[in-house]
Design a protein around this motif. Structure first.
Motif, PDB file in Angstrom:
ATOM      1  N   GLU A  58       0.819  -1.213   0.000  1.00  0.00           N
ATOM      2  CA  GLU A  58       0.000   0.000   0.000  1.00  0.00           C
ATOM      3  C   GLU A  58       0.854   1.265   0.000  1.00  0.00           C
ATOM      4  O   GLU A  58       0.314   2.382  -0.034  1.00  0.00           O
ATOM      5  N   GLY A  59       2.158   1.094   0.046  1.00  0.00           N
ATOM      6  CA  GLY A  59       3.048   2.248   0.011  1.00  0.00           C
ATOM      7  C   GLY A  59       3.191   2.954   1.340  1.00  0.00           C
ATOM      8  O   GLY A  59       3.679   4.101   1.388  1.00  0.00           O
ATOM      9  N   LEU A  60       2.796   2.301   2.436  1.00  0.00           N
ATOM     10  CA  LEU A  60       2.872   2.927   3.750  1.00  0.00           C
ATOM     11  C   LEU A  60       4.206   2.674   4.439  1.00  0.00           C
ATOM     12  O   LEU A  60       4.642   3.475   5.277  1.00  0.00           O
ATOM     13  N   PHE A  61       4.865   1.546   4.092  1.00  0.00           N
ATOM     14  CA  PHE A  61       6.140   1.194   4.708  1.00  0.00           C
ATOM     15  C   PHE A  61       7.081   0.610   3.662  1.00  0.00           C
ATOM     16  O   PHE A  61       6.637   0.092   2.621  1.00  0.00           O
ATOM     17  N   THR A  62       8.370   0.703   3.950  1.00  0.00           N
ATOM     18  CA  THR A  62       9.388  -0.021   3.192  1.00  0.00           C
ATOM     19  C   THR A  62      10.073  -0.986   4.153  1.00  0.00           C
ATOM     20  O   THR A  62      10.060  -0.767   5.375  1.00  0.00           O
ATOM     21  N   ARG A  63      10.684  -2.035   3.601  1.00  0.00           N
ATOM     22  CA  ARG A  63      11.355  -3.020   4.443  1.00  0.00           C
ATOM     23  C   ARG A  63      12.860  -2.940   4.257  1.00  0.00           C
ATOM     24  O   ARG A  63      13.359  -2.841   3.140  1.00  0.00           O
TER      25      ARG A  63
END
Length: 304
Positions: free
Chosen positions: A66-71
């Motif tokens: 959803e584009g809320l976080f990156t890993r």
């Protein structure tokens, strides 16, 4: 917060009528002030709350998609970092908390101005349109009709920032007025009752109050007796009360007291929630355990 102090929790930590723990609430609740979520911090919480590794991994994947976080990293060493959009969601939750408790403390909060947003965003930008609409609703807006929203909140900066981020300013019109009429209604309290589902929200708050009214006193008694709350009780208990509270709070437009019915139960519910958190943290056995809902605790601790 054990089963003896927090009613309605099963031995696995899952609220009875929900049939399971909302994984997203747990995962987002583990975000630190900088928007990061450490996988290593999630492990003891998910185990105590009866969640599987697959459930948590699936939730984290969705947050990334959803584009809320990156890993960054793999496995238990992975750190999930909030993107600009993710930080906006986290800030929105924090800002709502501060607004709610500030209005409760002041007993007022309205400048008698209605803010209006109208938009006609093309179908080719449906994702941006949906995101903008959801942001308006999270800021306490009510839909007057398709593409027209109203709010009593001073939201100009937040709306302008979202318009800029989504690059939709050319499709949006904003206005402010002290003279609003909808369906022949002009009285401010009557307008609020017509535009927002206040009866349903009040009923949910009352259910929360009925369930948790005695918990702060029970927790205080525990502390006086020198008793501590073990992690296997604290973590699911903290999540359970958050689930119950968010069933009310997420729906609440946080209208200024001047627009609410008399004896509005939201203030009492928020007071109970804050006292449960504060006393529960003091009674927690492992003070160095995972900091669940840290952003909420920091928000309410900063209030006078």
């Amino acid at each position: 917060m054990s089963e003896t102090t927090v009613p309605g929790t099963t031995t696995a930590g899952a609220p009875d009528e929900f049939g399971g723990i909302p994984t997203r609430l747990m995962v987002m609740g583990m975000a630190k002030r900088d928007g990061s979520i450490a996988t290593a911090d999630l492990v003891p919480v998910m185990e105590a709350c009866g969640l599987s590794t697959d459930q948590v991994r699936s939730c984290l994947r969705r947050l990334v998609n959803e584009g809320l976080f990156t890993r960054d990293g793999e496995g238990r060493e992975a750190i999930y970092k909030a993107t600009e959009a993710g930080l906006a969601v986290l800030r929105s939750n924090s800002d709502r908390t501060v607004l709610a408790y500030a209005q409760d403390a002041a007993g007022r909060g309205w400048d008698r101005q209605w803010r209006i947003v109208a938009f006609a965003i093309p179908e080719s930008m449906r994702s941006a349109r949906d995101t903008f609409r959801d942001r308006l609703l999270s800021l306490g807006a009510a839909s007057v009709h398709n593409g027209l929203y109203v709010s009593p909140h001073r939201w100009e900066a937040e709306v302008a920032a979202e318009m800029s981020r989504l690059e939709i300013a050319q499709y949006v019109t904003t206005a402010t007025t002290d003279d609003l009429e909808v369906g022949g209604i002009t009285n401010a309290r009557e307008l609020a009752a017509a535009l927002w589902p206040l009866d349903d929200i009040a009923d949910r708050y009352r259910e929360f109050i009925d369930m948790y009214h005695d918990v702060p006193a029970n927790l205080s008694d525990m502390r006086r007796r020198g008793e501590k709350i073990a992690e296997h009780d604290f973590l699911p208990g903290a999540l359970h009360i958050a689930i119950r509270f968010m069933r009310c709070f997420e729906l609440d437009p946080l209208l200024p007291p001047e627009l609410l019915p008399k004896a509005w139960p939201g203030r009492e519910a928020r007071d109970i929630m804050a006292r449960c958190r504060r006393i529960g943290l003091l009674a927690r056995e492992d003070k160095g355990g995972p900091a669940m809902f840290q952003v909420y605790d920091e928000a309410i601790s900063a209030l006078p």
